[in-house]
Enzyme design. Structure first.
Site, PDB file in Angstrom:
ATOM      1  N   TRP A  20       2.915 -16.503 -18.445  1.00 50.02           N
ATOM      2  CA  TRP A  20       3.235 -15.690 -19.627  1.00 50.02           C
ATOM      3  C   TRP A  20       4.069 -16.477 -20.649  1.00 50.02           C
ATOM      4  O   TRP A  20       4.272 -16.019 -21.750  1.00 50.02           O
ATOM      5  CB  TRP A  20       4.011 -14.438 -19.223  1.00 50.02           C
ATOM      6  CG  TRP A  20       5.224 -14.740 -18.398  1.00 50.02           C
ATOM      7  CD1 TRP A  20       6.477 -15.063 -18.843  1.00 50.02           C
ATOM      8  CD2 TRP A  20       5.291 -14.793 -16.974  1.00 50.02           C
ATOM      9  NE1 TRP A  20       7.319 -15.301 -17.797  1.00 50.02           N
ATOM     10  CE2 TRP A  20       6.618 -15.142 -16.632  1.00 50.02           C
ATOM     11  CE3 TRP A  20       4.371 -14.575 -15.953  1.00 50.02           C
ATOM     12  CZ2 TRP A  20       7.030 -15.282 -15.311  1.00 50.02           C
ATOM     13  CZ3 TRP A  20       4.783 -14.712 -14.641  1.00 50.02           C
ATOM     14  CH2 TRP A  20       6.103 -15.057 -14.330  1.00 50.02           C
ATOM     15  N   GLU A  33       7.986  -8.904 -17.510  1.00 49.45           N
ATOM     16  CA  GLU A  33       9.382  -8.489 -17.364  1.00 49.45           C
ATOM     17  C   GLU A  33       9.529  -7.335 -16.374  1.00 49.45           C
ATOM     18  O   GLU A  33      10.474  -7.307 -15.582  1.00 49.45           O
ATOM     19  CB  GLU A  33       9.972  -8.096 -18.721  1.00 49.45           C
ATOM     20  CG  GLU A  33      10.118  -9.249 -19.707  1.00 49.45           C
ATOM     21  CD  GLU A  33      11.115 -10.297 -19.255  1.00 49.45           C
ATOM     22  OE1 GLU A  33      11.849 -10.055 -18.273  1.00 49.45           O
ATOM     23  OE2 GLU A  33      11.165 -11.373 -19.870  1.00 49.45           O
ATOM     24  N   GLN A  38      13.867  -7.108 -10.163  1.00 47.42           N
ATOM     25  CA  GLN A  38      14.073  -7.044  -8.708  1.00 47.42           C
ATOM     26  C   GLN A  38      13.101  -7.924  -7.929  1.00 47.42           C
ATOM     27  O   GLN A  38      12.949  -7.753  -6.719  1.00 47.42           O
ATOM     28  CB  GLN A  38      13.949  -5.585  -8.192  1.00 47.42           C
ATOM     29  CG  GLN A  38      14.771  -4.564  -8.933  1.00 47.42           C
ATOM     30  CD  GLN A  38      16.250  -4.706  -8.689  1.00 47.42           C
ATOM     31  OE1 GLN A  38      16.667  -5.281  -7.698  1.00 47.42           O
ATOM     32  NE2 GLN A  38      17.051  -4.195  -9.608  1.00 47.42           N
ATOM     33  N   GLY A  77       7.424  -3.453  -3.911  1.00 45.00           N
ATOM     34  CA  GLY A  77       8.574  -2.579  -3.758  1.00 45.00           C
ATOM     35  C   GLY A  77       9.018  -1.954  -5.069  1.00 45.00           C
ATOM     36  O   GLY A  77       8.450  -2.231  -6.124  1.00 45.00           O
ATOM     37  N   TYR A  78      10.041  -1.092  -4.985  1.00 45.09           N
ATOM     38  CA  TYR A  78      10.539  -0.377  -6.165  1.00 45.09           C
ATOM     39  C   TYR A  78       9.360   0.199  -6.962  1.00 45.09           C
ATOM     40  O   TYR A  78       9.138  -0.145  -8.119  1.00 45.09           O
ATOM     41  CB  TYR A  78      11.379  -1.298  -7.061  1.00 45.09           C
ATOM     42  CG  TYR A  78      12.619  -1.838  -6.380  1.00 45.09           C
ATOM     43  CD1 TYR A  78      13.793  -1.096  -6.352  1.00 45.09           C
ATOM     44  CD2 TYR A  78      12.608  -3.087  -5.757  1.00 45.09           C
ATOM     45  CE1 TYR A  78      14.935  -1.582  -5.724  1.00 45.09           C
ATOM     46  CE2 TYR A  78      13.742  -3.577  -5.119  1.00 45.09           C
ATOM     47  CZ  TYR A  78      14.897  -2.824  -5.104  1.00 45.09           C
ATOM     48  OH  TYR A  78      16.030  -3.301  -4.473  1.00 45.09           O
ATOM     49  N   TYR A 116      17.920  -4.714 -21.287  1.00 42.75           N
ATOM     50  CA  TYR A 116      17.452  -6.094 -21.126  1.00 42.75           C
ATOM     51  C   TYR A 116      15.988  -6.256 -21.534  1.00 42.75           C
ATOM     52  O   TYR A 116      15.635  -7.155 -22.305  1.00 42.75           O
ATOM     53  CB  TYR A 116      17.640  -6.566 -19.672  1.00 42.75           C
ATOM     54  CG  TYR A 116      16.768  -7.748 -19.364  1.00 42.75           C
ATOM     55  CD1 TYR A 116      17.073  -8.995 -19.895  1.00 42.75           C
ATOM     56  CD2 TYR A 116      15.611  -7.613 -18.607  1.00 42.75           C
ATOM     57  CE1 TYR A 116      16.253 -10.089 -19.678  1.00 42.75           C
ATOM     58  CE2 TYR A 116      14.784  -8.683 -18.389  1.00 42.75           C
ATOM     59  CZ  TYR A 116      15.109  -9.921 -18.918  1.00 42.75           C
ATOM     60  OH  TYR A 116      14.278 -10.996 -18.721  1.00 42.75           O
ATOM     61  N   ASP A 134      20.529 -10.574 -18.442  1.00 45.26           N
ATOM     62  CA  ASP A 134      20.045 -10.235 -17.102  1.00 45.26           C
ATOM     63  C   ASP A 134      20.992 -10.868 -16.092  1.00 45.26           C
ATOM     64  O   ASP A 134      22.045 -11.400 -16.445  1.00 45.26           O
ATOM     65  CB  ASP A 134      18.596 -10.697 -16.910  1.00 45.26           C
ATOM     66  CG  ASP A 134      18.465 -12.215 -16.843  1.00 45.26           C
ATOM     67  OD1 ASP A 134      19.436 -12.920 -17.213  1.00 45.26           O
ATOM     68  OD2 ASP A 134      17.397 -12.696 -16.432  1.00 45.26           O
ATOM     69  N   CYS A 188      22.151 -23.055 -13.024  1.00 46.49           N
ATOM     70  CA  CYS A 188      23.368 -22.340 -12.623  1.00 46.49           C
ATOM     71  C   CYS A 188      22.995 -21.230 -11.639  1.00 46.49           C
ATOM     72  O   CYS A 188      23.197 -20.048 -11.894  1.00 46.49           O
ATOM     73  CB  CYS A 188      24.051 -21.769 -13.869  1.00 46.49           C
ATOM     74  SG  CYS A 188      25.739 -21.191 -13.593  1.00 46.49           S
ATOM     75  N   CYS A 204      32.927 -26.111 -18.776  1.00 45.63           N
ATOM     76  CA  CYS A 204      32.758 -24.932 -17.914  1.00 45.63           C
ATOM     77  C   CYS A 204      34.083 -24.580 -17.256  1.00 45.63           C
ATOM     78  O   CYS A 204      34.639 -25.368 -16.471  1.00 45.63           O
ATOM     79  CB  CYS A 204      31.689 -25.198 -16.851  1.00 45.63           C
ATOM     80  SG  CYS A 204      31.479 -23.841 -15.683  1.00 45.63           S
TER      81      CYS A 204
END
Length: 348
Positions: A20, A33, A38, A77-78, A116, A134, A188, A204
């Site tokens: 994408w 998205e 999750q 899921g979800y 988001y 996010d 990160c 940082c």
């Protein structure tokens, strides 16, 4: 701003090739998205490709039967994400003539789209100056600026959103937003971040104060609830050797809404074969003899806020029962992954 410039430079050199990425088609960005909520990129990518292949446009998705969408979603899921996806697609078709709204204000009205996702679609597809926040962005900002305000508190959500808005590069909003999310996903990272070769290491705060491992801060999670599921798997063979069983559709607003499962007895604590031998005749309305045995042992299926201690009770019967389906047709039904795994491994 130096921070934004370094993120953009890093992104240009390190961004992943994703199906994408590079697209500004709001349908494809929205689809990716929602799937990646999750869900990690490696797991979500095959689902994205299946959805784009099965439903090339928002028109196709809106007009598809929900059962097909849930079946395609199986394993992610979800499942509320899939139902919301369908509802939002129908809204885009009916209220916006099949064209996604271009503003954050309108996008956030769609089912399943929050701050988001609305920010991501508006900025990536329509170049709107909206800041995305996010989990990856929370982590980068928390560590870089040394902020210990819990990211899942009301105060934290507002603080980080405001901070993110101050940092966006309005001239290159698409790349900047994707860049800071990618930076959090690849550089990160939550555990063992790559601080030694990080372009932000010189400024940082977390690295300077040795707080990388403790930032970002999150409020304690909700207590995990234990539930005890006993799936009754009736098996009847007819004279031709055809095998039949029963599936029932879950209703209500709980987990796995609208998915299919074997008849379920939920108990307050673990149950044993003696209990099942007493309960099953009435539960299945059996008139003749039956045999019962347990499939393997208790399976612990972990969801975000609950653990399901699950047993599958195999009940071989002679009685004919209503609403049966052929075992060979089980694969046609959208079922939770817990049921799907059982169907794959159990030899009927």
């Amino acid at each position: 701003m130096l921070f934004s410039h370094k993120i953009l430079l890093w992104y240009a050199q390190n961004k992943r090739t994703l199906p994408w990425r590079g697209s500004i088609d709001p349908y494809k960005i929205w689809l990716s998205e929602i799937i990646l909520q999750q869900t990690k990129v490696a797991q979500g990518t095959p689902y994205y490709l299946k959805f784009v292949s099965s439903f090339p446009t928002v028109f196709d998705l809106a007009n598809a039967p929900q059962e097909k969408i849930l079946k395609l979603w199986q394993g992610l899921g979800y499942y509320s994400r899939a139902r919301n996806l369908h509802e939002a697609a129908k809204t885009v078709l009916l209220d916006y003539n099949g064209k996604f709204p271009e503003t954050y204000k309108e996008l956030i009205k769609l089912k399943g789209i929050g701050d988001y996702t609305a920010s991501a679609i508006a900025s990536i597809c329509f170049n709107a100056p909206e800041a995305v926040v996010d989990g990856n962005v929370y982590r980068v900002l928390s560590r870089y600026f040394g902020v210990d305000t819990p990211i899942n508190s009301t105060e934290g959500v507002a603080y980080f959103k405001d901070l993110a808005k101050q940092l966006i590069d309005r001239d290159r909003i698409r790349d900047y937003n994707q860049g800071i999310m990618e930076f959090g996903a690849m550089q990160c990272v939550p555990k063992n971040p790559k601080c030694k070769d990080c372009p932000l290491q010189g400024s940082c705060v977390a690295l300077k104060e040795n707080k990388v491992s403790v930032l970002p801060v999150k409020l304690k999670k909700t207590k995990i609830k234990k539930r005890y599921f006993n799936y009754i798997v009736p098996i009847r063979r007819d004279q031709k050797g055809e095998i039949y069983t029963i599936l029932k559709q879950r209703i209500g607003k709980g987990i796995w809404q609208d998915l299919w499962e074997f008849p379920l007895i939920e108990t307050e604590k673990e149950t044993f074969i003696e209990n099942m031998e007493e309960d099953i005749p009435n539960f299945l309305d059996l008139k003749s003899d039956f045999s019962i045995h347990i499939y393997k042992d208790t399976i612990v299926h972990k969801l975000s806020h609950q653990h399901l201690y699950t047993k599958f009770w195999i009940v071989e019967v002679e009685d004919e029962f209503n609403n049966t389906i052929k075992v060979c047709d089980l694969e046609k039904y959208a079922v939770p992954v817990l049921i799907a795994d059982f169907i794959k491994t159990f030899k009927f």
